[in-house]
Design an enzyme around this catalytic site. Structure first.
Site, PDB file in Angstrom:
ATOM      1  CE  LYS A  85      -3.270  -2.408   2.914  1.00 30.94           C
ATOM      2  NZ  LYS A  85      -3.537  -2.668   4.334  1.00 30.94           N
ATOM      3  CG  ASP A 132       6.683   2.906   0.577  1.00 33.48           C
ATOM      4  OD1 ASP A 132       7.500   2.069   0.123  1.00 33.48           O
ATOM      5  OD2 ASP A 132       5.976   2.677   1.572  1.00 33.48           O
ATOM      6  CG  ASP A 169      14.776  -0.255   4.838  1.00 37.83           C
ATOM      7  OD1 ASP A 169      15.987  -0.147   5.073  1.00 37.83           O
ATOM      8  OD2 ASP A 169      13.961  -0.496   5.756  1.00 37.83           O
ATOM      9  CE  LYS A 221      14.080   3.649   6.284  1.00 39.07           C
ATOM     10  NZ  LYS A 221      13.622   2.621   7.226  1.00 39.07           N
ATOM     11  CG  PHE A 248       9.948   3.158  11.046  1.00 35.38           C
ATOM     12  CD1 PHE A 248       9.975   2.041  10.227  1.00 35.38           C
ATOM     13  CD2 PHE A 248       8.740   3.711  11.394  1.00 35.38           C
ATOM     14  CE1 PHE A 248       8.789   1.482   9.766  1.00 35.38           C
ATOM     15  CE2 PHE A 248       7.552   3.161  10.943  1.00 35.38           C
ATOM     16  CZ  PHE A 248       7.573   2.040  10.129  1.00 35.38           C
ATOM     17  CB  VAL A 249      10.130   8.044   7.645  1.00 39.25           C
ATOM     18  CG1 VAL A 249      11.469   8.648   8.026  1.00 39.25           C
ATOM     19  CG2 VAL A 249      10.282   7.184   6.384  1.00 39.25           C
ATOM     20  NE  ARG A 289      -0.995   2.071   4.776  1.00 39.63           N
ATOM     21  CZ  ARG A 289       0.086   1.346   4.543  1.00 39.63           C
ATOM     22  NH1 ARG A 289       1.092   1.876   3.889  1.00 39.63           N
ATOM     23  NH2 ARG A 289       0.167   0.094   4.959  1.00 39.63           N
TER      24      ARG A 289
HETATM   25  P1  XMP Z   1      12.904  -2.981   1.419  1.00 39.35           P
HETATM   26  O1  XMP Z   1      13.597  -3.319   2.715  1.00 39.35           O
HETATM   27  O2  XMP Z   1      12.324  -4.197   0.767  1.00 39.35           O
HETATM   28  O3  XMP Z   1      11.745  -2.097   1.964  1.00 39.35           O
HETATM   29  O4  XMP Z   1      13.731  -2.101   0.513  1.00 39.35           O
HETATM   30  C1  XMP Z   1      10.737  -1.630   1.201  1.00 39.35           C
HETATM   31  C2  XMP Z   1       9.459  -1.680   1.977  1.00 39.35           C
HETATM   32  O5  XMP Z   1       9.648  -1.678   3.391  1.00 39.35           O
HETATM   33  C3  XMP Z   1       8.777  -0.779   4.021  1.00 39.35           C
HETATM   34  N1  XMP Z   1       9.582   0.242   4.735  1.00 39.35           N
HETATM   35  C4  XMP Z   1       9.123   1.207   5.509  1.00 39.35           C
HETATM   36  N2  XMP Z   1       7.864   1.543   5.832  1.00 39.35           N
HETATM   37  N3  XMP Z   1       8.664   3.329   7.131  1.00 39.35           N
HETATM   38  C5  XMP Z   1       7.648   2.604   6.646  1.00 39.35           C
HETATM   39  O6  XMP Z   1       6.500   2.937   6.914  1.00 39.35           O
HETATM   40  C6  XMP Z   1       9.970   3.061   6.864  1.00 39.35           C
HETATM   41  O7  XMP Z   1      10.861   3.753   7.344  1.00 39.35           O
HETATM   42  C7  XMP Z   1      10.180   1.932   6.011  1.00 39.35           C
HETATM   43  N4  XMP Z   1      11.310   1.372   5.520  1.00 39.35           N
HETATM   44  C8  XMP Z   1      10.901   0.348   4.737  1.00 39.35           C
HETATM   45  C9  XMP Z   1       7.951  -0.165   2.920  1.00 39.35           C
HETATM   46  O8  XMP Z   1       6.725  -0.834   2.884  1.00 39.35           O
HETATM   47  C10 XMP Z   1       8.706  -0.428   1.656  1.00 39.35           C
HETATM   48  O9  XMP Z   1       7.842  -0.657   0.578  1.00 39.35           O
END
Ligand code: XMP
Length: 180
Positions: free
Chosen positions: A48, A105, A108, A136, A157-158, A170
């Site tokens: 989402k 979004d 990470d 990040k 974490f954001v 959201r």
């Molecule tokens: P990866 O680790 O697969 O992460 O690159 C991508 C998904 O992880 C979630 N994500 C976050 N969601 N705050 C959030 O609300 C954060 O700081 C955060 N870091 C990662 C997100 O769903 C993203 O699609």
């Protein structure tokens, strides 16, 4: 009845405000439109988290778009990546022979973009171009970069602007950090 849990009251600080996001999206949309090969683009929005970012970005791209959504999960509601990417849809959109703009979004660990881009390539698309609102600044589990990045942020974490904590926040119009 319990009082409504606050939204802004839970935010420790605003990291990127609404006006700054809007300005950056103007530039990203212009860059995407300039760099993509001519013709309609298939945009795939990861749900989402990317729905707010994608809605605002894609409305700025002045060309035909086929917009699809994919439901994937990697955080499962908390503050840490689970390490696995779950595809929650039964079928993937038809991307055979198409250029894809894959939107998430936040970048990470990189596992989500890598897993989805690999699946789309297996489905026969020509190329996957990736766009994220946030990236990040950290060492990633997967060697993956986004082609279009809105903002580089620290490894914290954001929430807001589509990003959640346990399903909430959201609908905040900015990106912020929650109180500890
Ligand atoms: P990866 O680790 O697969 O992460 O690159 C991508 C998904 O992880 C979630 N994500 C976050 N969601 N705050 C959030 O609300 C954060 O700081 C955060 N870091 C990662 C997100 O769903 C993203 O699609």
């Amino acid at each position: 009845m319990k009082p409504e849990i606050g939204l802004r009251e839970d935010v420790e600080r605003v990291l990127i405000d609404e006006k700054v996001i809007e300005k950056r999206l103007d530039a990203m949309a212009e860059e995407i439109d300039r760099e993509f090969p001519p013709g309609p683009i298939v945009a795939i929005v990861l749900l989402k988290g990317a729905f707010v970012f994608a809605a605002d970005l894609l409305r700025r791209i002045p060309r035909p778009l086929d917009i699809e959504c994919l439901n994937v999960a990697s955080y499962h509601g908390g503050m840490e990546s689970s390490g696995t990417v779950k595809f929650l849809d039964h079928a993937l959109p038809d991307v055979k022979g198409r250029h894809v703009l894959l939107l998430d979004d936040i970048l990470d660990t990189g596992r989500t973009l890598k897993a989805v881009a690999d699946r789309l390539m297996e489905e026969g698309c020509i190329a996957v171009h990736t766009g994220v609102l946030l990236a990040k600044d950290k060492v990633r589990a997967e060697d993956v970069q986004a082609d279009y990045v809105g903002f580089e942020i620290g490894d914290e974490f954001v929430v807001g602007y589509g990003l959640d904590y346990k399903g909430r926040y959201r609908n905040l119009p900015f990106v912020g950090v929650l109180k500890g």
